[in-house]
Design a protein around this motif. Structure first.
Motif, PDB file in Angstrom:
ATOM      1  N   THR A  32       0.828  -1.214   0.000  1.00  0.00           N
ATOM      2  CA  THR A  32       0.000   0.000   0.000  1.00  0.00           C
ATOM      3  C   THR A  32       0.859   1.260   0.000  1.00  0.00           C
ATOM      4  N   SER A  33       2.051   1.178   0.576  1.00  0.00           N
ATOM      5  CA  SER A  33       2.964   2.330   0.467  1.00  0.00           C
ATOM      6  C   SER A  33       3.356   2.549  -0.996  1.00  0.00           C
ATOM      7  N   THR A  34       3.689   1.464  -1.657  1.00  0.00           N
ATOM      8  CA  THR A  34       4.105   1.534  -3.071  1.00  0.00           C
ATOM      9  C   THR A  34       2.976   2.050  -3.952  1.00  0.00           C
ATOM     10  N   MET A  35       1.747   1.606  -3.685  1.00  0.00           N
ATOM     11  CA  MET A  35       0.604   2.077  -4.472  1.00  0.00           C
ATOM     12  C   MET A  35       0.413   3.581  -4.313  1.00  0.00           C
ATOM     13  N   CYS A  36       0.610   4.099  -3.099  1.00  0.00           N
ATOM     14  CA  CYS A  36       0.461   5.545  -2.892  1.00  0.00           C
ATOM     15  C   CYS A  36       1.527   6.317  -3.675  1.00  0.00           C
ATOM     16  N   VAL A  37       2.738   5.772  -3.713  1.00  0.00           N
ATOM     17  CA  VAL A  37       3.796   6.423  -4.510  1.00  0.00           C
ATOM     18  C   VAL A  37       3.422   6.399  -5.992  1.00  0.00           C
ATOM     19  N   ALA A  38       2.919   5.257  -6.456  1.00  0.00           N
ATOM     20  CA  ALA A  38       2.559   5.116  -7.878  1.00  0.00           C
ATOM     21  C   ALA A  38       1.522   6.170  -8.282  1.00  0.00           C
ATOM     22  N   PHE A  39       0.508   6.360  -7.454  1.00  0.00           N
ATOM     23  CA  PHE A  39      -0.525   7.340  -7.782  1.00  0.00           C
ATOM     24  C   PHE A  39      -0.014   8.773  -7.614  1.00  0.00           C
ATOM     25  N   GLN A  40       0.879   8.971  -6.678  1.00  0.00           N
ATOM     26  CA  GLN A  40       1.493  10.304  -6.544  1.00  0.00           C
ATOM     27  C   GLN A  40       2.313  10.630  -7.798  1.00  0.00           C
ATOM     28  N   LYS A  44      -2.222   5.713 -13.818  1.00  0.00           N
ATOM     29  CA  LYS A  44      -3.676   5.860 -14.091  1.00  0.00           C
ATOM     30  C   LYS A  44      -4.498   4.922 -13.228  1.00  0.00           C
ATOM     31  N   ARG A  45      -4.098   3.655 -13.184  1.00  0.00           N
ATOM     32  CA  ARG A  45      -4.881   2.666 -12.436  1.00  0.00           C
ATOM     33  C   ARG A  45      -4.020   1.448 -12.132  1.00  0.00           C
ATOM     34  N   ILE A  46      -4.398   0.738 -11.091  1.00  0.00           N
ATOM     35  CA  ILE A  46      -3.695  -0.489 -10.684  1.00  0.00           C
ATOM     36  C   ILE A  46      -4.726  -1.611 -10.620  1.00  0.00           C
ATOM     37  N   LEU A  47      -4.401  -2.728 -11.263  1.00  0.00           N
ATOM     38  CA  LEU A  47      -5.264  -3.914 -11.217  1.00  0.00           C
ATOM     39  C   LEU A  47      -4.633  -4.914 -10.252  1.00  0.00           C
ATOM     40  N   PRO A  48      -5.194  -5.061  -9.039  1.00  0.00           N
ATOM     41  CA  PRO A  48      -4.616  -6.052  -8.114  1.00  0.00           C
ATOM     42  C   PRO A  48      -4.881  -7.458  -8.652  1.00  0.00           C
ATOM     43  N   SER A  49      -3.826  -8.246  -8.760  1.00  0.00           N
ATOM     44  CA  SER A  49      -3.960  -9.599  -9.324  1.00  0.00           C
ATOM     45  C   SER A  49      -3.622 -10.644  -8.268  1.00  0.00           C
ATOM     46  N   GLY A  50      -4.257 -11.821  -8.444  1.00  0.00           N
ATOM     47  CA  GLY A  50      -4.085 -12.868  -7.438  1.00  0.00           C
ATOM     48  C   GLY A  50      -2.807 -13.664  -7.583  1.00  0.00           C
ATOM     49  N   SER A  51      -2.179 -13.624  -8.772  1.00  0.00           N
ATOM     50  CA  SER A  51      -0.983 -14.457  -8.963  1.00  0.00           C
ATOM     51  C   SER A  51      -0.123 -13.859 -10.068  1.00  0.00           C
ATOM     52  N   PRO A  52       1.164 -14.207 -10.110  1.00  0.00           N
ATOM     53  CA  PRO A  52       2.011 -13.750 -11.217  1.00  0.00           C
ATOM     54  C   PRO A  52       1.476 -14.221 -12.574  1.00  0.00           C
ATOM     55  N   ILE A 222       3.808  12.142   2.584  1.00  0.00           N
ATOM     56  CA  ILE A 222       4.560  12.573   1.386  1.00  0.00           C
ATOM     57  C   ILE A 222       3.805  12.249   0.104  1.00  0.00           C
ATOM     58  N   CYS A 223       2.725  11.469   0.233  1.00  0.00           N
ATOM     59  CA  CYS A 223       1.886  11.149  -0.942  1.00  0.00           C
ATOM     60  C   CYS A 223       0.428  11.462  -0.586  1.00  0.00           C
ATOM     61  N   PRO A 224       0.013  12.709  -0.724  1.00  0.00           N
ATOM     62  CA  PRO A 224      -1.374  13.081  -0.354  1.00  0.00           C
ATOM     63  C   PRO A 224      -2.383  12.625  -1.403  1.00  0.00           C
ATOM     64  N   VAL A 225      -2.528  11.321  -1.555  1.00  0.00           N
ATOM     65  CA  VAL A 225      -3.471  10.724  -2.509  1.00  0.00           C
ATOM     66  C   VAL A 225      -4.335   9.720  -1.752  1.00  0.00           C
ATOM     67  N   LEU A 226      -5.511   9.416  -2.278  1.00  0.00           N
ATOM     68  CA  LEU A 226      -6.378   8.415  -1.652  1.00  0.00           C
ATOM     69  C   LEU A 226      -6.819   7.397  -2.690  1.00  0.00           C
ATOM     70  N   PRO A 227      -6.014   6.337  -2.897  1.00  0.00           N
ATOM     71  CA  PRO A 227      -6.394   5.301  -3.871  1.00  0.00           C
ATOM     72  C   PRO A 227      -7.578   4.475  -3.350  1.00  0.00           C
ATOM     73  N   ARG A 228      -8.536   4.205  -4.216  1.00  0.00           N
ATOM     74  CA  ARG A 228      -9.734   3.467  -3.818  1.00  0.00           C
ATOM     75  C   ARG A 228     -10.109   2.452  -4.889  1.00  0.00           C
ATOM     76  N   MET A 229     -10.746   1.355  -4.458  1.00  0.00           N
ATOM     77  CA  MET A 229     -11.247   0.375  -5.429  1.00  0.00           C
ATOM     78  C   MET A 229     -12.403   0.995  -6.205  1.00  0.00           C
ATOM     79  N   ASN A 230     -12.314   0.826  -7.540  1.00  0.00           N
ATOM     80  CA  ASN A 230     -13.352   1.353  -8.433  1.00  0.00           C
ATOM     81  C   ASN A 230     -13.633   0.255  -9.441  1.00  0.00           C
TER      82      ASN A 230
END
Ligand code: MLT
Length: 236
Positions: A32-40, A44-52, A222-230
């Motif tokens: 979740t730290s990495t996701m906040c950096v990515a959006f900062q 555009k969007r992140i697709l959480p996946s269950g496996s490689p 340091i990353c004032p973003v709020l990523p949410r599931m959409n």
């Protein structure tokens, strides 16, 4: 009265009712730290996946594919799970298919259990997260990703920081929440010292990690973003 509950690992989540509630997914080291950096950075969007394997499918659809297992980048993927990788301006506007050992698993479980809303929490976005939580009229579950369904200290510290920050507006009838709040309030001035002793910090040391992800992921706001599931995607 809206409530706050802390769930220390995804293995415990089936014991809770998540419908209609806000689930804050927490994986301080590091998803979740990495996701906040990515959006900062401007992803555009992140697709959480269950496996490689599931993640790899999206390579053919102009996605960047990111995979971490056991704290290491998976061979054959574009990126791993260090927040430093996601400060790259070449990621602006990109879609990322992302799978990690714990964090994306916790997100997928929250989806499967039909959580009312799923948001991403880390120290990097703690203030914008807490301000938003205070504006919602919903009960909250702070879901720690832990390590392979075991408790970890960094996620519990963060959960405690959130409880400490917003508790006035909520009923707290949850010993895990009371414990997390006490853990944070008794150690808030020595977080780095505490987390340096964690099992995950030791994993990074054993792996001879080239970046200090522990210190980075404990920085506040340091990353004032709020990523949410959409739908299936995480977006801002
Ligand atoms: C994760 O983020 O899922 C894991 O906790 C492991 C890591 O990224 O080091």
């Amino acid at each position: 009265m809206k409530s706050i509950e802390v769930v220390y690992t995804p293995a415990l989540l089936p014991l809770y009712d998540v419908k209609g509630k806000i689930v804050v997914v927490i994986d301080i080291l590091r998803a979740t730290s990495t996701m906040c950096v990515a959006f900062q950075t401007g992803v555009k969007r992140i697709l959480p996946s269950g496996s490689p394997e599931e993640c790899k499918i999206f390579k053919d659809f102009d996605f960047i594919i990111s995979a971490e297992r056991n704290a290491m980048k998976v061979e054959g993927f574009d990126m791993g799970n260090s927040p430093f990788e996601y400060q790259n301006p070449l990621l602006i506007g990109k879609s990322i298919a992302f799978t990690t050992t714990n964090g994306t698993k916790a997100i997928k479980l929250s989806q499967k259990m039909e959580a009312g809303e799923i948001v991403i929490g880390s120290f990097l976005n703690i203030e914008i997260l807490c301000n938003w939580l205070l504006e919602q009229d919903k009960s909250i579950i702070l879901l720690c990703s832990g390590w392979k369904d075991k408790y970890n200290i960094e996620d519990a510290l963060f959960a405690g920081a959130v409880v400490s920050a917003i508790k006035q507006g909520f009923e707290i009838d949850c010993d895990a929440a009371i414990s997390a709040e006490n853990l944070y309030e008794n150690n808030q001035n020595k977080l780095l010292e505490m987390v340096r002793k964690s099992s995950h910090a030791r994993r990074f040391t054993l792996l001879n990690s080239q970046t200090d992800d522990v210190e980075f992921c404990l920085q506040k706001n340091i990353c004032p973003v709020l990523p949410r599931m959409n739908g299936e995607y995480i977006t801002l």
